[in-house]
Design a protein around this motif. Structure first.
Motif, PDB file in Angstrom:
ATOM      1  N   GLY A   1       8.068  -1.327  -0.829  1.00  0.00           N
ATOM      2  CA  GLY A   1       6.747  -1.802  -0.440  1.00  0.00           C
ATOM      3  C   GLY A   1       6.252  -2.911  -1.344  1.00  0.00           C
ATOM      4  O   GLY A   1       6.709  -3.069  -2.484  1.00  0.00           O
ATOM      5  N   ALA A   2       5.307  -3.694  -0.810  1.00  0.00           N
ATOM      6  CA  ALA A   2       4.712  -4.782  -1.596  1.00  0.00           C
ATOM      7  C   ALA A   2       3.226  -4.913  -1.299  1.00  0.00           C
ATOM      8  O   ALA A   2       2.622  -5.947  -1.565  1.00  0.00           O
ATOM      9  CB  ALA A   2       5.429  -6.099  -1.295  1.00  0.00           C
ATOM     10  N   GLY A   3       2.625  -3.863  -0.738  1.00  0.00           N
ATOM     11  CA  GLY A   3       1.197  -3.861  -0.432  1.00  0.00           C
ATOM     12  C   GLY A   3       0.367  -3.531  -1.653  1.00  0.00           C
ATOM     13  O   GLY A   3       0.829  -3.619  -2.796  1.00  0.00           O
ATOM     14  N   GLY A   4      -0.882  -3.117  -1.416  1.00  0.00           N
ATOM     15  CA  GLY A   4      -1.809  -2.870  -2.512  1.00  0.00           C
ATOM     16  C   GLY A   4      -1.349  -1.808  -3.492  1.00  0.00           C
ATOM     17  O   GLY A   4      -1.388  -2.007  -4.713  1.00  0.00           O
ATOM     18  N   ALA A   5      -0.897  -0.661  -2.980  1.00  0.00           N
ATOM     19  CA  ALA A   5      -0.437   0.421  -3.860  1.00  0.00           C
ATOM     20  C   ALA A   5       0.804  -0.013  -4.630  1.00  0.00           C
ATOM     21  O   ALA A   5       0.918   0.226  -5.840  1.00  0.00           O
ATOM     22  CB  ALA A   5      -0.160   1.682  -3.054  1.00  0.00           C
ATOM     23  N   ALA A   6       1.743  -0.645  -3.929  1.00  0.00           N
ATOM     24  CA  ALA A   6       2.970  -1.099  -4.581  1.00  0.00           C
ATOM     25  C   ALA A   6       2.661  -2.113  -5.678  1.00  0.00           C
ATOM     26  O   ALA A   6       3.270  -2.100  -6.756  1.00  0.00           O
ATOM     27  CB  ALA A   6       3.901  -1.709  -3.542  1.00  0.00           C
ATOM     28  N   ARG A   7       1.725  -2.997  -5.406  1.00  0.00           N
ATOM     29  CA  ARG A   7       1.344  -4.034  -6.366  1.00  0.00           C
ATOM     30  C   ARG A   7       0.801  -3.392  -7.649  1.00  0.00           C
ATOM     31  O   ARG A   7       1.204  -3.769  -8.762  1.00  0.00           O
ATOM     32  CB  ARG A   7       0.280  -4.928  -5.725  1.00  0.00           C
ATOM     33  CG  ARG A   7       0.031  -6.259  -6.382  1.00  0.00           C
ATOM     34  CD  ARG A   7      -1.040  -6.998  -5.598  1.00  0.00           C
ATOM     35  NE  ARG A   7      -1.268  -8.331  -6.090  1.00  0.00           N
ATOM     36  CZ  ARG A   7      -0.679  -9.425  -5.621  1.00  0.00           C
ATOM     37  NH1 ARG A   7       0.176  -9.333  -4.627  1.00  0.00           N
ATOM     38  NH2 ARG A   7      -0.948 -10.614  -6.128  1.00  0.00           N
ATOM     39  N   ALA A   8      -0.109  -2.436  -7.487  1.00  0.00           N
ATOM     40  CA  ALA A   8      -0.704  -1.772  -8.651  1.00  0.00           C
ATOM     41  C   ALA A   8       0.350  -0.996  -9.439  1.00  0.00           C
ATOM     42  O   ALA A   8       0.398  -1.060 -10.672  1.00  0.00           O
ATOM     43  CB  ALA A   8      -1.823  -0.839  -8.202  1.00  0.00           C
ATOM     44  N   ILE A   9       1.190  -0.276  -8.727  1.00  0.00           N
ATOM     45  CA  ILE A   9       2.231   0.524  -9.383  1.00  0.00           C
ATOM     46  C   ILE A   9       3.251  -0.376 -10.072  1.00  0.00           C
ATOM     47  O   ILE A   9       3.650  -0.131 -11.219  1.00  0.00           O
ATOM     48  CB  ILE A   9       2.923   1.443  -8.353  1.00  0.00           C
ATOM     49  CG1 ILE A   9       1.958   2.555  -7.923  1.00  0.00           C
ATOM     50  CG2 ILE A   9       4.210   2.035  -8.916  1.00  0.00           C
ATOM     51  CD1 ILE A   9       2.427   3.341  -6.716  1.00  0.00           C
ATOM     52  N   ALA A  10       3.675  -1.439  -9.387  1.00  0.00           N
ATOM     53  CA  ALA A  10       4.689  -2.326  -9.954  1.00  0.00           C
ATOM     54  C   ALA A  10       4.213  -2.986 -11.241  1.00  0.00           C
ATOM     55  O   ALA A  10       4.991  -3.128 -12.196  1.00  0.00           O
ATOM     56  CB  ALA A  10       5.086  -3.383  -8.933  1.00  0.00           C
ATOM     57  N   VAL A  11       2.957  -3.391 -11.289  1.00  0.00           N
ATOM     58  CA  VAL A  11       2.428  -4.024 -12.504  1.00  0.00           C
ATOM     59  C   VAL A  11       2.439  -3.037 -13.667  1.00  0.00           C
ATOM     60  O   VAL A  11       2.899  -3.359 -14.773  1.00  0.00           O
ATOM     61  CB  VAL A  11       1.008  -4.572 -12.269  1.00  0.00           C
ATOM     62  CG1 VAL A  11       0.338  -4.927 -13.599  1.00  0.00           C
ATOM     63  CG2 VAL A  11       1.058  -5.801 -11.367  1.00  0.00           C
ATOM     64  N   GLU A  12       1.965  -1.819 -13.431  1.00  0.00           N
ATOM     65  CA  GLU A  12       1.922  -0.837 -14.522  1.00  0.00           C
ATOM     66  C   GLU A  12       3.327  -0.430 -14.956  1.00  0.00           C
ATOM     67  O   GLU A  12       3.598  -0.281 -16.154  1.00  0.00           O
ATOM     68  CB  GLU A  12       1.126   0.403 -14.091  1.00  0.00           C
ATOM     69  CG  GLU A  12      -0.354   0.139 -13.859  1.00  0.00           C
ATOM     70  CD  GLU A  12      -1.129  -0.233 -15.110  1.00  0.00           C
ATOM     71  OE1 GLU A  12      -0.595  -0.087 -16.230  1.00  0.00           O
ATOM     72  OE2 GLU A  12      -2.285  -0.689 -14.978  1.00  0.00           O
ATOM     73  N   VAL A  13       4.237  -0.257 -13.993  1.00  0.00           N
ATOM     74  CA  VAL A  13       5.628   0.062 -14.339  1.00  0.00           C
ATOM     75  C   VAL A  13       6.252  -1.111 -15.081  1.00  0.00           C
ATOM     76  O   VAL A  13       6.968  -0.932 -16.072  1.00  0.00           O
ATOM     77  CB  VAL A  13       6.447   0.411 -13.082  1.00  0.00           C
ATOM     78  CG1 VAL A  13       7.946   0.488 -13.409  1.00  0.00           C
ATOM     79  CG2 VAL A  13       5.987   1.730 -12.482  1.00  0.00           C
ATOM     80  N   GLY A  14       5.955  -2.348 -14.626  1.00  0.00           N
ATOM     81  CA  GLY A  14       6.481  -3.530 -15.302  1.00  0.00           C
ATOM     82  C   GLY A  14       6.008  -3.644 -16.736  1.00  0.00           C
ATOM     83  O   GLY A  14       6.776  -4.021 -17.624  1.00  0.00           O
ATOM     84  N   LEU A  15       4.752  -3.293 -16.966  1.00  0.00           N
ATOM     85  CA  LEU A  15       4.208  -3.322 -18.327  1.00  0.00           C
ATOM     86  C   LEU A  15       4.851  -2.271 -19.227  1.00  0.00           C
ATOM     87  O   LEU A  15       4.804  -2.383 -20.457  1.00  0.00           O
ATOM     88  CB  LEU A  15       2.687  -3.117 -18.287  1.00  0.00           C
ATOM     89  CG  LEU A  15       1.867  -4.276 -17.696  1.00  0.00           C
ATOM     90  CD1 LEU A  15       0.416  -3.850 -17.489  1.00  0.00           C
ATOM     91  CD2 LEU A  15       1.939  -5.508 -18.587  1.00  0.00           C
ATOM     92  N   ALA A  16       5.467  -1.246 -18.608  1.00  0.00           N
ATOM     93  CA  ALA A  16       6.127  -0.177 -19.369  1.00  0.00           C
ATOM     94  C   ALA A  16       7.545  -0.558 -19.798  1.00  0.00           C
ATOM     95  O   ALA A  16       8.247   0.263 -20.385  1.00  0.00           O
ATOM     96  CB  ALA A  16       6.148   1.110 -18.546  1.00  0.00           C
ATOM     97  N   LYS A  17       7.974  -1.772 -19.489  1.00  0.00           N
ATOM     98  CA  LYS A  17       9.258  -2.321 -19.937  1.00  0.00           C
ATOM     99  C   LYS A  17      10.482  -1.609 -19.346  1.00  0.00           C
ATOM    100  O   LYS A  17      11.329  -1.082 -20.072  1.00  0.00           O
ATOM    101  CB  LYS A  17       9.355  -2.292 -21.469  1.00  0.00           C
ATOM    102  CG  LYS A  17       8.219  -2.987 -22.192  1.00  0.00           C
ATOM    103  CD  LYS A  17       8.149  -4.470 -21.849  1.00  0.00           C
ATOM    104  CE  LYS A  17       7.051  -5.191 -22.624  1.00  0.00           C
ATOM    105  NZ  LYS A  17       6.903  -6.612 -22.232  1.00  0.00           N
ATOM    106  N   PRO A  18      10.619  -1.601 -18.017  1.00  0.00           N
ATOM    107  CA  PRO A  18      11.828  -1.030 -17.419  1.00  0.00           C
ATOM    108  C   PRO A  18      13.028  -1.948 -17.655  1.00  0.00           C
ATOM    109  O   PRO A  18      12.863  -3.139 -17.943  1.00  0.00           O
ATOM    110  CB  PRO A  18      11.469  -0.971 -15.925  1.00  0.00           C
ATOM    111  CG  PRO A  18      10.547  -2.132 -15.735  1.00  0.00           C
ATOM    112  CD  PRO A  18       9.721  -2.186 -17.000  1.00  0.00           C
TER     113      PRO A  18
END
Length: 282
Positions: free
Chosen positions: A130-147
């Motif tokens: 997904g790339a909608g609103g929920a995906a966007r919010a989750i992806a940013v926070e996961v990205g900030l966690a350094k995967p």
């Protein structure tokens, strides 16, 4: 007229819904904390959003949640944004501070807190559908966690690439896009798979478009859907030995964060979870 004995009021602005589980959770949490607060659900059409936000400030509301279709449109009506909300370009939580309205996004934070009950995404290979609103919010926070890697899987290239570009440029995450064509086969290296779409909402037979055989024992499989809590994806994942995470935790955690921001009081997650389960009759 607002009841004079109420010390503060929060609100939820967005599309009409058949009941509101967040309202039910918040009201129960206010009661448990001994706060004479109210959480109101208000239907606001897009053309009236600016009036509603001005009224919210004028009437002294401490803050509120914003749902579809207002999460992006409300940005230009706010005085400031949190760093995470600015990166996401979307807001679901607003609070008043010194007469100013500040925008925050608690969706991704709530999900990340829930995910960390099973695993930390740091140095993990994460796939988000997904790339909608929920995906966007989750992806940013996961990205900030350094995967170690972050793969966005989406049916449309435009919206998917927009999210990938945001993750690379504003978050510094090692993101890549896969355009979905048929069922997606998760790479063998996948540590965490997240369904961040609305597939399965209100439908306990809806299938997420992935190859079931690519779900492997030990993989963490998360679904943002909270009703029903056990989606087809989670049932399939559990049957194949995956560790699963339902959407209830995300909903509770984002509510906990919002409650804390508005009131300055630490709520009881157990009370909120119990209220949500009672509301959903599970």
């Amino acid at each position: 007229m607002l009841e004079s004995h109420l010390q503060q009021i929060t609100c939820c602005m967005g599309q009409p819904v058949a009941g509101n589980p967040t309202q039910y959770m918040m009201e129960k949490a206010f009661q448990a904390a001994g706060l004479e607060w109210r959480y109101l659900t208000l239907e606001v059409p897009p053309e009236k959003l600016a009036d509603a936000v001005a009224g919210m400030k004028a009437m002294g509301f401490c803050g509120g949640n914003f749902t579809i279709p207002h999460k992006v449109a409300v940005l230009e009506l706010l005085d400031d944004l949190s760093p995470a909300a600015a990166k996401m370009g979307a807001v679901n939580c607003v609070y008043q501070k010194d007469g100013k309205l500040i925008g925050e996004n608690t969706d991704g934070k709530g999900f990340l807190e829930s995910l960390r009950s099973l695993t930390d995404p740091a140095d993990k290979h994460v796939v988000i559908l997904g790339a909608g609103g929920a995906a966007r919010a989750i992806a940013v926070e996961v990205g900030l966690a350094k995967p170690a890697s972050l793969t966005i899987v989406n049916r449309t290239a435009g919206r998917g690439q927009e999210l990938v570009d945001l993750l690379r440029e504003k978050v510094g995450a090692p993101a890549e896009l896969v355009v979905l064509d048929g069922d997606y086969e998760l790479p063998e290296t996948t540590d965490v798979f997240i369904n961040a779409t609305s597939i399965g909402l209100g439908d306990d037979e809806a299938r997420t478009p992935i190859v079931v055989d690519s779900l492997r024992p030990g993989m963490v499989v998360a679904d943002v859907i909270f009703n029903p809590p056990q989606t087809v994806l989670l049932r399939d994942a559990a049957a194949r030995g995956c560790r699963t995470l339902d959407g209830l935790g995300m909903l509770v955690n984002q509510a906990v964060i919002g409650f804390r921001i508005w009131t300055g009081v630490e709520p009881s997650p157990a009370v909120m979870r119990e209220a949500l389960e009672e509301y959903l009759e599970i």
